[in-house]
Design a protein around this motif. Structure first.
Motif, PDB file in Angstrom:
ATOM      1  N   GLU A  45       0.828  -1.205   0.000  1.00 30.63           N
ATOM      2  CA  GLU A  45       0.000   0.000   0.000  1.00 30.63           C
ATOM      3  C   GLU A  45       0.863   1.256   0.000  1.00 30.63           C
ATOM      4  O   GLU A  45       2.024   1.217   0.412  1.00 30.63           O
ATOM      5  N   ASN A  46       0.269   2.371  -0.416  1.00 36.38           N
ATOM      6  CA  ASN A  46       0.918   3.682  -0.333  1.00 36.38           C
ATOM      7  C   ASN A  46       0.615   4.317   1.011  1.00 36.38           C
ATOM      8  O   ASN A  46      -0.361   3.961   1.634  1.00 36.38           O
TER       9      ASN A  46
ATOM     10  N   VAL B  21      -7.342   4.410  -2.138  1.00 34.96           N
ATOM     11  CA  VAL B  21      -6.217   5.347  -2.342  1.00 34.96           C
ATOM     12  C   VAL B  21      -4.899   4.639  -2.052  1.00 34.96           C
ATOM     13  O   VAL B  21      -3.934   4.753  -2.815  1.00 34.96           O
ATOM     14  N   ARG B  22      -4.861   3.882  -0.960  1.00 34.64           N
ATOM     15  CA  ARG B  22      -3.612   3.206  -0.579  1.00 34.64           C
ATOM     16  C   ARG B  22      -3.250   2.092  -1.556  1.00 34.64           C
ATOM     17  O   ARG B  22      -2.085   1.872  -1.857  1.00 34.64           O
ATOM     18  N   TYR B  28      -2.292   7.858  -4.923  1.00 35.64           N
ATOM     19  CA  TYR B  28      -1.527   8.652  -3.954  1.00 35.64           C
ATOM     20  C   TYR B  28      -0.509   9.530  -4.668  1.00 35.64           C
ATOM     21  O   TYR B  28      -0.337  10.712  -4.348  1.00 35.64           O
ATOM     22  N   GLU B  91      -3.963   8.085   5.482  1.00 33.26           N
ATOM     23  CA  GLU B  91      -3.308   7.861   6.776  1.00 33.26           C
ATOM     24  C   GLU B  91      -3.942   8.732   7.852  1.00 33.26           C
ATOM     25  O   GLU B  91      -3.243   9.222   8.747  1.00 33.26           O
ATOM     26  N   HIS B  94      -3.040   8.708  11.691  1.00 30.51           N
ATOM     27  CA  HIS B  94      -1.684   9.130  12.045  1.00 30.51           C
ATOM     28  C   HIS B  94      -1.512  10.635  11.830  1.00 30.51           C
ATOM     29  O   HIS B  94      -0.960  11.341  12.673  1.00 30.51           O
TER      30      HIS B  94
END
Lengths: 115, 163
Positions: A45-46, B21-22, B28, B91, B94
């Protein structure tokens, strides 16, 4: 304006101790290590792919690279899949316990640069 | 994912959109590129407006210059929010706890308050002035503050990854 700039600078200094995450700055480049073992989990994953590797002494979280870069260099999802045996050369995190960032990995006799 | 973050951000990061997205090799990266391109468009327009308020380009009529640059600034800002949202959700749990990100959001709020002050209290008294007319001191103050805050916002944005 002076007041704003001073406030921003003070705030930036005040948060200097915050937990670091992504830059290479939070890894100890003076003591490179090599982690060898089987891949236990794999997140392709990004912003960075991560794998966990069962080394003899402990389970390492190994931070790799953005997935687009890895695909470009031949480190596909299948190559770092669960069960594969990997050798990761890199640096131990100064922030997260049992985490290291790989400079390069070797899987199936193929070495790929992560930086 | 960290459970230390407020539940809404944990849920955001756990959403199907964030996962997409990940997992996409492109999303990304594309959002990163779009974010910096939007920033260039936005800051270019903002710099034109702010420098006019400070006293540069005084041969132009402030009203027409501000009106046109404002449109480009708004377009750039929309691009920043859209691409920034993509980068954030990937993310979220985080980043929301990242202190540099928190400072960045505070600075953006400050910059937007500065703009609001300008648009409601100062712009009506500036836009009809002729070229070469000195602007009120308040306009100059707002111009300098705006440039300083937006530069600090950009610096914080780049620094999020290092803290």
């Amino acid at each position: 304006m002076k007041r704003y700039v001073l406030a921003a600078a003070a705030a930036a200094v005040a948060c200097g101790g915050a937990a670091a995450h992504h830059g290479w700055g939070s890894y100890d480049a003076s003591k490179p290590i090599t982690v060898n073992g089987a891949i236990l989990t794999s997140k392709y994953e990004n912003p960075h792919a991560t794998i966990t590797v069962k080394a003899p002494d402990r389970v390492w979280t190994v931070t790799l690279a953005p997935t687009f870069r890895m695909i470009n260099r031949g480190a596909t999802k299948e190559m770092v899949a669960v069960g594969k045996t990997v050798s990761a050369y890199g640096y131990v995190s100064t922030v997260e316990e049992n985490e290291m960032r790989a400079e390069r990995i070797t899987v199936d006799g193929k070495t790929i640069e992560m930086r | 994912m960290t459970e230390a973050a407020p539940a809404i951000f944990v849920a955001l990061e756990g959403s199907a959109f964030a996962a997409a997205v990940r997992q996409s090799p492109y999303a990304y990266m594309a959002a990163n590129v779009a974010h910096i391109l939007s920033l260039m468009v936005f800051f270019g327009a903002v710099a034109v407006m702010d420098l006019r308020l400070v006293g540069f380009f005084h041969a132009t009529s402030p009203g027409s210059m501000l009106r046109r640059a404002r449109l480009i600034a708004i377009l750039g800002f929309c691009g920043l929010v859209a691409s920034g949202t993509v980068l954030f959700v990937a993310e979220a749990s985080h980043i929301v706890l990242n202190q540099v990100f928190q400072i960045k959001m505070l600075l953006i709020a400050l910059a937007l308050a500065n703009i609001t002050w300008f648009e409601y209290a100062v712009a009506p008294r500036v836009r009809d002035l002729r070229p070469h007319t000195p602007l009120p001191a308040r306009a100059r103050f707002i111009g300098v503050t705006s440039i300083a805050i937006w530069l600090a916002v950009a610096a914080c944005g780049r620094l999020i990854a290092y803290f």
